[in-house]
Design an enzyme around this catalytic site. Structure first.
Site, PDB file in Angstrom:
ATOM      1  N   LYS A 168      -1.697   4.163   4.406  1.00 26.26           N
ATOM      2  CA  LYS A 168      -3.148   4.088   4.455  1.00 26.26           C
ATOM      3  C   LYS A 168      -4.104   5.571   4.610  1.00 26.26           C
ATOM      4  O   LYS A 168      -3.422   6.333   3.857  1.00 26.26           O
ATOM      5  CB  LYS A 168      -3.487   3.029   5.451  1.00 26.26           C
ATOM      6  CG  LYS A 168      -3.229   1.710   5.492  1.00 26.26           C
ATOM      7  CD  LYS A 168      -3.534   0.553   6.505  1.00 26.26           C
ATOM      8  CE  LYS A 168      -2.502   0.967   7.816  1.00 26.26           C
ATOM      9  NZ  LYS A 168      -2.490  -0.055   8.706  1.00 26.26           N
ATOM     10  N   ASP A 204       0.447  -4.807  13.628  1.00 30.57           N
ATOM     11  CA  ASP A 204      -0.822  -5.744  13.728  1.00 30.57           C
ATOM     12  C   ASP A 204      -0.368  -7.066  12.994  1.00 30.57           C
ATOM     13  O   ASP A 204      -1.160  -8.062  13.235  1.00 30.57           O
ATOM     14  CB  ASP A 204      -1.881  -5.230  12.927  1.00 30.57           C
ATOM     15  CG  ASP A 204      -1.821  -4.823  11.426  1.00 30.57           C
ATOM     16  OD1 ASP A 204      -0.311  -4.670  10.933  1.00 30.57           O
ATOM     17  OD2 ASP A 204      -2.504  -4.397  10.628  1.00 30.57           O
TER      18      ASP A 204
HETATM   19  C1  BGC Z   1       1.341  -0.641   6.952  1.00 26.03           C
HETATM   20  C2  BGC Z   1       1.705  -2.038   7.784  1.00 26.03           C
HETATM   21  C3  BGC Z   1       0.634  -2.662   8.442  1.00 26.03           C
HETATM   22  C4  BGC Z   1      -0.403  -3.068   7.212  1.00 26.03           C
HETATM   23  C5  BGC Z   1      -1.677  -3.634   7.717  1.00 26.03           C
HETATM   24  C6  BGC Z   1       0.046  -1.313   5.971  1.00 26.03           C
HETATM   25  O1  BGC Z   1      -0.062   0.036   5.342  1.00 26.03           O
HETATM   26  O2  BGC Z   1       2.596  -0.277   6.630  1.00 26.03           O
HETATM   27  O3  BGC Z   1       2.637  -1.705   9.112  1.00 26.03           O
HETATM   28  O4  BGC Z   1       0.864  -3.927   9.049  1.00 26.03           O
HETATM   29  O5  BGC Z   1      -0.933  -1.760   6.622  1.00 26.03           O
HETATM   30  O6  BGC Z   1      -2.406  -2.947   8.515  1.00 26.03           O
END
Ligand code: BGC
Length: 468
Positions: A168, A204
């Site tokens: 992200k 999460d």
């Molecule tokens: C992460 C996950 C997370 C998901 C939703 C992804 O970019 O790698 O660990 O659960 O985003 O937040």
């Protein structure tokens, strides 16, 4: 930019629509393609779980060490931290069996912190926690804390999570390959004004599963379609080749799939488009999280923007004239897609609001229709891909009925995402395996507190295992 002078005649309007439909056809996925996506994902799941194949697998399938869902008898006061999207949340939860009371505070994480040093990030987290504890009159107490940390982590226990990579909008230095619980503890000791007892660190998805399972005991899958996308589910230990711990009851563990990385070995190239490639190339982590980049809120608006820029350049929309904003990466927010698709047929109230924000003037009704087409193709594809992936889990679990706990801004705010998913998952799942999608009401933070509570309950020897 050259202007189109023939857009007003019915014939040319028809021509433009046809052109746009055909240029964006690759965004439309058929059930055959989705079935292929699902079978490829199953393959990736098995590689991730397999002892010999795990290290090279794209989809990591991390065991979480959470072996039980809440049994409704958890009690006590817990703190929770939730880091993973655009905001950071601190919660205080007072559990009393099925009842609970909750206080929470949201703190913004500026981009400078997301891209700065890990120490600054964890110092900020500790600072927010200390302020929150003071405000809520628990600064002198040593409370158990559940930490929701929503990035791919290899867990080595319920309180040890090694960050594998940032995803992200985050890219803080000095955190990859480190135990994030230790970094949190270090930041708290640097302050020396509060004491806490970290009893669980969770993703999460796990938080969402636990939070929903607290209300509905059939919940066995946690799904996020927000800034990022991912899912976890309860797997039988016999299927987890990489499980090196005890095989005692309950013979199951929640697996954090990290399906966002599906396609990083290029198996999804048959459904990716030139716009997916563009979004990936401009991102903080090119070549990584390719499935996530076709789906989640961090990228969906940007995908629409890239498609629109192509259409402007081909003189097919807005009379061939864009705007500086339209040409600026990330200026088209994912929430605009939900706004545009919320407009009633032939009414463009929300659409005009978006066009205003993008400084696009003189858009015709046809332009608005075509803009909506692009948005709905991109969001429908996202919903279908998430559905194919969810169906993969349901078909793998083979339960007669499963509740999927869902959270995330895309699922929550897009007007049709839920309905599109229900329809498509039904089409792609074996008819014997029924399911329901349950919106997680208070998110993954409460789930982290519940994991902490289950851990505390088990420590106290009140373990009441819950199995299939
Ligand atoms: C992460 C996950 C997370 C998901 C939703 C992804 O970019 O790698 O660990 O659960 O985003 O937040």
């Amino acid at each position: 930019m050259q202007k189109l002078f023939f857009t007003k005649t019915p014939m040319s309007r028809f021509f433009l629509r046809e052109q746009i439909e055909s240029l964006t056809r690759d965004i439309v996925l058929t059930n055959d393609q989705l079935e292929k996506v699902s079978s490829l994902l199953l393959n990736e799941f098995n590689e991730g779980l397999g002892k010999e194949t795990h290290s090279t697998a794209s989809v990591k399938m991390f065991p979480t060490f959470v072996r039980d869902v809440p049994n409704g008898r958890e009690r006590g006061k817990f703190l929770a931290l939730d880091l993973g999207g655009t905001n950071f949340r601190v919660l205080l939860i007072d559990l009393d069996g099925e009842q609970f009371r909750m206080e929470n505070e949201i703190y913004a994480i500026p981009e400078s912190l997301m891209l700065g040093s890990g120490q600054e990030l964890f110092d900020r987290i500790a600072e927010c926690l200390a302020n929150f504890m003071e405000k809520n009159g628990v600064k002198e107490e040593r409370l158990p804390l559940g930490f929701t940390f929503s990035f791919p982590c290899r867990q080595e226990g319920l309180t040890k999570a090694i960050l594998v990579s940032w995803t992200k909008g985050f890219k803080c230095s000095g955190v990859v390959n480190e135990d994030v619980v230790q970094l949190l503890r270090d930041a708290i000791s640097r302050r020396a004004d509060i004491e806490i007892d970290v009893t669980a660190v969770v993703n999460d998805t796990t938080g969402t599963l636990m939070s929903c399972a607290h209300k509905n005991r059939d919940c066995r899958v946690g799904l996020i379609v927000g800034t990022g996308t991912n899912a976890c589910y309860m797997e039988r230990l016999e299927n987890v080749g990489i499980w090196n711990e005890d095989f005692d009851e309950p013979k199951q563990v929640i697996i954090n799939t990290e399906w966002g990385a599906f396609g990083d070995n290029r198996v999804l190239d048959f459904v990716r488009t030139e716009w997916d490639e563009e979004v990936d190339q401009q991102s903080l982590n090119p070549g990584k999280q390719l499935f996530e980049k076709m789906i989640s809120g961090m990228y969906m608006g940007e995908l629409v923007r890239c498609v629109l820029v192509s259409l402007v350049k081909k003189n097919l929309i807005f009379n061939g004239v864009g705007s500086e904003k339209l040409f600026t990466p990330h200026a088209f927010k994912t929430k605009y897609i939900s706004w545009i698709e919320s407009d009633n047929k032939r009414e463009y109230v929300q659409t005009k609001k978006v066009l205003d924000r993008l400084d696009i003037e003189n858009a015709s009704d046809e332009d608005c229709e075509n803009l909506r087409l692009v948005c709905s193709r991109v969001s429908t594809r996202a919903a279908y891909l998430v559905s194919a992936a969810s169906a993969t889990i349901l078909n793998k679990m083979r339960r007669s009925h499963t509740v999927i706990g869902v959270d995330g801004s895309v699922y929550r705010y897009h007007p049709f995402f839920h309905d599109l998913m229900v329809k498509k998952i039904s089409e792609l799942t074996h008819p014997e395996y029924k399911f329901d999608l349950m919106l997680s009401e208070d998110g993954s933070g409460r789930g982290a507190a519940l994991v902490a509570a289950v851990a505390v309950r088990q420590k106290r020897g009140l373990c009441n295992s819950f199995s299939d």
